[in-house]
Design an enzyme around this catalytic site. Structure first.
Site, PDB file in Angstrom:
ATOM      1  N   GLN A 105       0.828  -1.206   0.000  1.00  0.00           N
ATOM      2  CA  GLN A 105       0.000   0.000   0.000  1.00  0.00           C
ATOM      3  C   GLN A 105       0.861   1.254   0.000  1.00  0.00           C
ATOM      4  O   GLN A 105       0.563   2.226  -0.715  1.00  0.00           O
ATOM      5  CB  GLN A 105      -0.920   0.010   1.225  1.00  0.00           C
ATOM      6  N   TYR A 193      -1.686   6.772   2.867  1.00  0.00           N
ATOM      7  CA  TYR A 193      -2.329   7.912   2.219  1.00  0.00           C
ATOM      8  C   TYR A 193      -1.932   9.211   2.932  1.00  0.00           C
ATOM      9  O   TYR A 193      -1.581  10.203   2.285  1.00  0.00           O
ATOM     10  CB  TYR A 193      -3.848   7.736   2.243  1.00  0.00           C
ATOM     11  N   VAL A 195       0.727   9.885   4.771  1.00  0.00           N
ATOM     12  CA  VAL A 195       2.135  10.237   4.526  1.00  0.00           C
ATOM     13  C   VAL A 195       2.316  10.764   3.107  1.00  0.00           C
ATOM     14  O   VAL A 195       3.068  11.722   2.878  1.00  0.00           O
ATOM     15  CB  VAL A 195       3.051   9.030   4.789  1.00  0.00           C
ATOM     16  N   VAL A 230     -15.181  14.701   1.190  1.00  0.00           N
ATOM     17  CA  VAL A 230     -16.120  14.785   0.071  1.00  0.00           C
ATOM     18  C   VAL A 230     -16.649  13.395  -0.290  1.00  0.00           C
ATOM     19  O   VAL A 230     -15.902  12.408  -0.279  1.00  0.00           O
ATOM     20  CB  VAL A 230     -15.423  15.425  -1.152  1.00  0.00           C
TER      21      VAL A 230
END
Length: 276
Positions: A105, A193, A195, A230
């Site tokens: 990831q 995400y 970082v 969002v």
């Protein structure tokens, strides 16, 4: 070569990117390009906006492919003499329930969100026209991840003398530490995400300082922003903001009035400039 102004939005076939294109079509005086990796999805997105009476143009762009980035840069340099507005929106995130090993990831997420966006800036900043606007779509998760870093890492990420080379080394170190399963003990948070967006925000500040040094009279403004939480495929359907509401902050930065000096090199949310 056309004399029109031009705005370019990456990753714009859906979500916030599509909403940004919609808003620019209504407010920007010039051509607006919706770019996407997938030609079919990109052209369908253009048709969606055509049905609303808007007329964006399409150009294929895969920000993770250097040849695609360079070909796109050459297209805009030849046709428009450069770019007036660049919004680097393209990005990815693994779902929280994803079982992909964290090391993978980390590598995959940073490849797009940090390194590919860096490649975009490397290619496009030299052709940003005087008075141009560059917006890197970051995230509140970058600020949260920063707060979860070790004091030593926080100091470097907040330093005004951090170089691009040092930042790249830190991002590469995070990937290596994540792959070796030692990222937590070495001061990193548990979010690839986050970082990646910490890195993108800091990179934006580095580039802004460089623009002031190297092109002091060109009045180019470059900022990172958080569009808010969002409702998108990436962020989920529980978020409080619609994509059109999420587009407000990046579009505001893209359309800062001619002659404006600030914000520049800042991290901006819907509430304004934030302390980093």
């Amino acid at each position: 070569m056309t004399g029109s102004k031009v705005a370019v939005v990456t990753g714009a076939n859906k979500g916030i990117g599509l909403a940004v294109v919609r808003s620019l079509c209504k407010q920007f005086t010039g051509d607006v390009f919706l770019t996407a990796r997938d030609v079919g999805r990109g052209t369908e997105a253009v048709k969606t906006l055509n049905a609303e009476g808007l007329n964006p143009l399409f150009h294929q762009l895969d920000i993770t492919d250097p040849s695609s980035v360079n070909a796109t840069r050459d297209f805009f340099k030849e046709k428009y003499g450069g770019v007036d507005v660049l919004i680097n929106n393209a990005g990815i995130a693994f779902k929280s329930a994803d079982t992909t090993p964290f090391g993978i990831q980390a590598e995959v997420t940073l490849k797009t969100n940090f390194f590919a966006t860096r490649d975009m800036c490397t290619a496009f900043l030299p052709i940003i026209k005087p008075g141009g606007r560059v917006v890197n779509v970051s995230s509140m998760m970058g600020a949260i991840a920063l707060g979860r870093c070790s004091p030593q890492l926080q100091e470097r990420f907040r330093s005004e003398d951090i170089t691009e080379e040092e930042l790249v080394e830190l991002m590469e170190r995070f990937i290596k530490d994540a792959q070796e399963g030692v990222h937590s003990e070495r001061g990193w948070p548990d979010t690839a995400y986050g970082v990646s967006k910490t890195g993108l925000t800091v990179l934006s500040m580095i580039y802004a300082r460089r623009l002031r040094r190297e092109r002091p009279g060109d009045d180019i403004l470059l900022n990172a922003c958080c569009p808010g939480w969002v409702r998108t495929d990436m962020a989920g359907q529980n978020a409080p903001l619609s994509p059109d509401e999420g587009a407000v902050t990046p579009v505001k930065l893209a359309l800062l009035s001619p002659g404006a000096k600030e914000p520049h090199g800042k991290y901006v949310t819907e509430k304004g400039v934030q302390t980093w």
